[in-house]
Design a protein around this motif. Structure first.
Motif, PDB file in Angstrom:
ATOM      1  N   THR A  71      68.389  10.041  38.876  1.00  0.00           N
ATOM      2  CA  THR A  71      69.340  11.005  39.400  1.00  0.00           C
ATOM      3  C   THR A  71      70.712  10.341  39.499  1.00  0.00           C
ATOM      4  OG1 THR A  71      67.576  12.012  40.717  1.00  0.00           O
ATOM      5  CG2 THR A  71      69.847  12.569  41.320  1.00  0.00           C
ATOM      6  N   THR A  72      71.770  11.109  39.328  1.00  0.00           N
ATOM      7  CA  THR A  72      73.131  10.584  39.419  1.00  0.00           C
ATOM      8  C   THR A  72      73.387   9.971  40.798  1.00  0.00           C
ATOM      9  OG1 THR A  72      73.887  12.321  37.918  1.00  0.00           O
ATOM     10  CG2 THR A  72      75.567  11.149  39.166  1.00  0.00           C
ATOM     11  N   LEU A  73      73.993   8.794  40.807  1.00  0.00           N
ATOM     12  CA  LEU A  73      74.250   8.082  42.053  1.00  0.00           C
ATOM     13  C   LEU A  73      75.128   8.906  42.994  1.00  0.00           C
ATOM     14  CD1 LEU A  73      74.108   5.533  43.836  1.00  0.00           C
ATOM     15  CD2 LEU A  73      76.073   4.650  42.555  1.00  0.00           C
ATOM     16  N   TRP A  74      76.169   9.536  42.463  1.00  0.00           N
ATOM     17  CA  TRP A  74      77.093  10.286  43.311  1.00  0.00           C
ATOM     18  C   TRP A  74      76.425  11.496  43.940  1.00  0.00           C
ATOM     19  CZ3 TRP A  74      80.828   7.561  44.901  1.00  0.00           C
ATOM     20  CH2 TRP A  74      81.400   6.585  44.093  1.00  0.00           C
ATOM     21  N   LEU A  75      75.519  12.133  43.195  1.00  0.00           N
ATOM     22  CA  LEU A  75      74.774  13.248  43.776  1.00  0.00           C
ATOM     23  C   LEU A  75      73.847  12.753  44.873  1.00  0.00           C
ATOM     24  CD1 LEU A  75      73.788  15.510  40.719  1.00  0.00           C
ATOM     25  CD2 LEU A  75      75.484  15.974  42.508  1.00  0.00           C
ATOM     26  N   THR A  76      73.281  11.564  44.680  1.00  0.00           N
ATOM     27  CA  THR A  76      72.389  10.981  45.677  1.00  0.00           C
ATOM     28  C   THR A  76      73.151  10.657  46.959  1.00  0.00           C
ATOM     29  OG1 THR A  76      71.039  10.023  43.903  1.00  0.00           O
ATOM     30  CG2 THR A  76      70.718   9.147  46.121  1.00  0.00           C
ATOM     31  N   ILE A  77      74.327  10.117  46.823  1.00  0.00           N
ATOM     32  CA  ILE A  77      75.163   9.831  47.998  1.00  0.00           C
ATOM     33  C   ILE A  77      75.520  11.125  48.714  1.00  0.00           C
ATOM     34  CG2 ILE A  77      77.423   8.974  48.756  1.00  0.00           C
ATOM     35  CD1 ILE A  77      77.214   6.870  46.516  1.00  0.00           C
ATOM     36  N   LEU A  78      75.813  12.171  47.942  1.00  0.00           N
ATOM     37  CA  LEU A  78      76.124  13.481  48.533  1.00  0.00           C
ATOM     38  C   LEU A  78      74.915  14.026  49.288  1.00  0.00           C
ATOM     39  CD1 LEU A  78      78.331  15.628  48.761  1.00  0.00           C
ATOM     40  CD2 LEU A  78      77.438  16.675  46.674  1.00  0.00           C
TER      41      LEU A  78
END
Length: 256
Positions: free
Chosen positions: A114-121
């Motif tokens: 999964t995309t890192l930025w989506l995970t942080i979100l």
């Protein structure tokens, strides 16, 4: 739900681990085990779950995530049984929770690509969800006659250490707690600054709110993993965050 008086008790969907927590606490009440030991134990359970996710053992991962929720309920129960409330234990519990939440999502991100930025979100969303739950729950506990008042609605400075714990330890853990949770607290308070003025939160509202409790969040992850829905966990929690505005809207319109 021993933190509330009988009239304020509600069906907490996130508190399914309480029966196991009470059982475990009763087994340990006459031993040398302290609530801090139990907090460390739930941290170990979380680490085992992380290992299971890394190795694609999703059913076992789900088991240890749910076990973590059960053990998490035991440290507070043991503190009450031994009559040894502790700010060190309280802050350590919360710090472990946020670290494990972050690691769970990062491991899911790594395994599912999964995309890192989506995970942080998604992580930010999960923390906002849990903060909203805790915000209203602590308000209810503080208003509950004879209820628990260890947790405060607004915490600006380290509390005075309780008997048996060092003030330095309380100060250090409070500082860490303030750093990792302070931003989320400020966001939720800004969204609903007048919530503390409400006379009481009805049981139906608190049950609805418990969909955002940490235990229920972890239950969702524990179910989605063995079902093979790991790719959807991060997107789900991003979308799930929208319920924050629905719950705050209900509070502002119907509960004054």
């Amino acid at each position: 739900m021993s933190k509330l008086t009988a009239q304020d008790k509600f069906l907490d969907l996130s508190d399914y681990g309480r029966p196991f927590g009470k059982f475990l606490a009763n087994q340990l009440k006459n031993t040398r085990f302290t609530p801090i030991h139990v907090t460390i134990l739930f941290g170990i359970s979380g680490l085992i779950a992380l290992y299971c996710i890394l190795n694609n053992h999703y059913l076992l991962a789900g088991f240890f995530i749910i076990l973590k929720s059960g053990i998490d309920a035991a440290d507070g129960e043991l503190a009450r049984l031994k009559n040894k409330p502790s700010y060190v234990g309280r802050y350590l519990d919360s710090i472990f929770d946020i670290i494990l939440n972050f690691l769970f999502l990062m491991m899911i991100c790594y395994v599912s690509k999964t995309t890192l930025w989506l995970t942080i979100l998604a992580f930010i969303g999960i923390q906002l969800q849990g903060t909203l739950y805790n915000y209203y729950y602590v308000i209810l506990r503080n208003k509950s006659v004879g209820g628990d008042s260890t947790s405060k609605i607004f915490e600006y400075k380290a509390p005075k250490a309780l008997p048996g714990e060092a003030q330095k330890s309380v100060n250090i853990l409070f500082g860490i707690y303030s750093v990792v949770y302070g931003g989320f607290d400020k966001i939720i308070h800004a969204l609903d600054p007048n919530a503390y003025k409400v006379k009481n939160f009805p049981n139906w509202f608190m049950t609805l709110l418990s969909l955002y409790g940490l235990g229920f969040q972890l239950l969702i992850i524990a179910i989605m993993l063995p079902l093979g829905w790991i790719e959807y966990i991060v997107p789900f929690f991003i979308a799930y965050t929208l319920l924050v505005y629905v719950l705050i809207g209900i509070r502002k319109v119907y509960l004054k």
